[in-house]
Design an enzyme around this catalytic site. Structure first.
Site, PDB file in Angstrom:
ATOM      1  N   GLU A 158       0.804  -1.328   0.091  1.00  0.00           N
ATOM      2  CA  GLU A 158       0.130   0.011   0.102  1.00  0.00           C
ATOM      3  C   GLU A 158       0.812   1.233  -0.141  1.00  0.00           C
ATOM      4  O   GLU A 158       2.171   1.204   0.034  1.00  0.00           O
ATOM      5  CB  GLU A 158      -0.873   0.047   1.449  1.00  0.00           C
ATOM      6  CG  GLU A 158      -2.347  -0.335   1.129  1.00  0.00           C
ATOM      7  CD  GLU A 158      -3.003   0.363   0.099  1.00  0.00           C
ATOM      8  OE1 GLU A 158      -2.702   1.612  -0.276  1.00  0.00           O
ATOM      9  OE2 GLU A 158      -4.546   0.189  -0.118  1.00  0.00           O
ATOM     10  N   ASN A 169     -10.454   4.583   1.025  1.00  0.00           N
ATOM     11  CA  ASN A 169      -9.485   4.227  -0.223  1.00  0.00           C
ATOM     12  C   ASN A 169      -9.689   5.589  -1.171  1.00  0.00           C
ATOM     13  O   ASN A 169     -10.476   6.263  -1.159  1.00  0.00           O
ATOM     14  CB  ASN A 169      -9.513   2.945  -0.685  1.00  0.00           C
ATOM     15  CG  ASN A 169      -8.877   1.957   0.070  1.00  0.00           C
ATOM     16  OD1 ASN A 169      -7.607   1.948   0.193  1.00  0.00           O
ATOM     17  ND2 ASN A 169      -9.429   0.722   0.377  1.00  0.00           N
ATOM     18  N   ASP A 204     -10.061   0.486  -4.997  1.00  0.00           N
ATOM     19  CA  ASP A 204      -9.063   0.652  -3.801  1.00  0.00           C
ATOM     20  C   ASP A 204      -8.170   1.958  -3.860  1.00  0.00           C
ATOM     21  O   ASP A 204      -8.969   2.824  -4.148  1.00  0.00           O
ATOM     22  CB  ASP A 204      -8.188  -0.664  -3.649  1.00  0.00           C
ATOM     23  CG  ASP A 204      -7.438  -0.977  -2.409  1.00  0.00           C
ATOM     24  OD1 ASP A 204      -6.845   0.038  -1.895  1.00  0.00           O
ATOM     25  OD2 ASP A 204      -7.493  -1.786  -1.988  1.00  0.00           O
TER      26      ASP A 204
END
Length: 319
Positions: A26, A156, A222
């Site tokens: 991430e 997100n 995402d």
């Protein structure tokens, strides 16, 4: 609002930059001063740095769950962690607390984050077990931390238009990407038309609009980033692709990723025309299916979309 369209044309396939498997890759970003990409393995508690010119790769072990590392104007880094914002000395790697955020809440950790166009940082929290509505969206600006939205399950897709007039975010559990109109300081507009101030509560902000809906898609929204032309690049968790969406929210193309769970893209390289894509192994039962789940991928956009590039981020000033 634009409904999601059928699968778009494939623009190309990303190649592997680094094959170490992240449990939850991430927070990718580009450090222009050092010529390196950086990203986090949140659950693995590691910060990755990868220099593009000589491919030197460094892995730094962290003591806390961390989702983003923002370059600071003094050469250090600001870490977005499960306990709040921390400063990491770039030279020695020492980490010290700076601003506590949910530090006493054992149920939550940090998640998506991105530098905005007004010298600030938006970041978020969520339940460690993705508990419904356990998360919060924050903004750090001029030395203070403000709450922008509560009761988010999986925050997100935080990203911003080049002119600083709009912000996007998603609660992945809803399958929708939302867009907010911002004021000239980079805060969401208030419903009553008054300027945002230190006493403004999330309930006083105007409601964001539904900008793109992926309810009929196998993938879930995402991480995301906006390019210099105003198009969004959105990782679709579970779909093995990063979608390119027009300024109107329509998917016009996509990048194929040889991993089922792409988590977030970021632009980098000297010309900001290299797209880095993190992925994750979290929750997968079969890691021997021939795909490279958890690897980190790149694609040179000059080969498929000449002239398309990202937006440059300025180092963050905190002191």
């Amino acid at each position: 609002m634009t409904n999601h369209q059928p699968p778009s044309p494939c623009l190309g396939e990303a190649r592997v930059l680094h094959d170490t498997r992240c449990e939850l890759g991430e927070g990718p970003s580009w450090d222009a001063a050092r010529g390196e990409f950086r990203w986090l393995d949140i659950l693995g508690r590691q910060l990755h740095r990868h220099r593009l010119d000589d491919h030197e790769h460094q892995v730094i072990d962290l003591a806390q769950l961390t989702s983003f590392a923002a370059p600071l104007s003094d050469g250090d880094d600001l870490l977005v962690t499960e306990f709040g914002l921390m400063v990491m000395e770039h030279a020695h790697g020492g980490v010290s607390p700076w601003r506590e955020v949910e530090a006493s809440n054992d149920l939550t950790r940090s998640n998506d984050a991105r530098l905005d166009r007004h010298g600030g940082l938006w970041f978020s929290t969520m339940g460690k077990a993705a508990q419904p509505q356990a998360g919060t969206l924050y903004r750090f600006h001029e030395g203070k931390v403000f709450i922008l939205r509560r009761q988010i399950s999986i925050p997100n897709a935080i990203c911003f238009s080049a002119d600083g007039r709009h912000a996007w975010f998603a609660d992945t559990s809803t399958q929708q990407v939302m867009r907010w109109t911002l004021d000239d300081q980079g805060f969401p507009l208030r419903e009553d038309g008054q300027p945002f101030d230190a006493d403004t509560q999330p309930e006083q902000l105007s409601l964001p609009e539904v900008w793109a809906d992926f309810s009929d898609d196998i993938g879930s929204p995402d991480g995301a980033v906006i390019d210099a032309e105003g198009y969004m690049w959105l990782a679709l968790w579970g779909a093995g692709r990063v979608a390119r969406l027009s300024p109107e929210g329509k998917e016009v193309g996509h990048i194929k990723v040889n991993a089922s769970q792409p988590s977030c893209p970021a632009f980098g390289g000297p010309n900001l025309d290299v797209l880095l894509i993190t992925t994750a192994t979290e929750g997968l039962d079969n890691l021997d299916d021939g795909r490279l789940h958890g690897a980190t991928f790149v694609l040179e956009l000059k080969d498929i979309l000449p002239g398309v590039r990202g937006q440059a981020d300025e180092p963050l000033h905190i002191r």
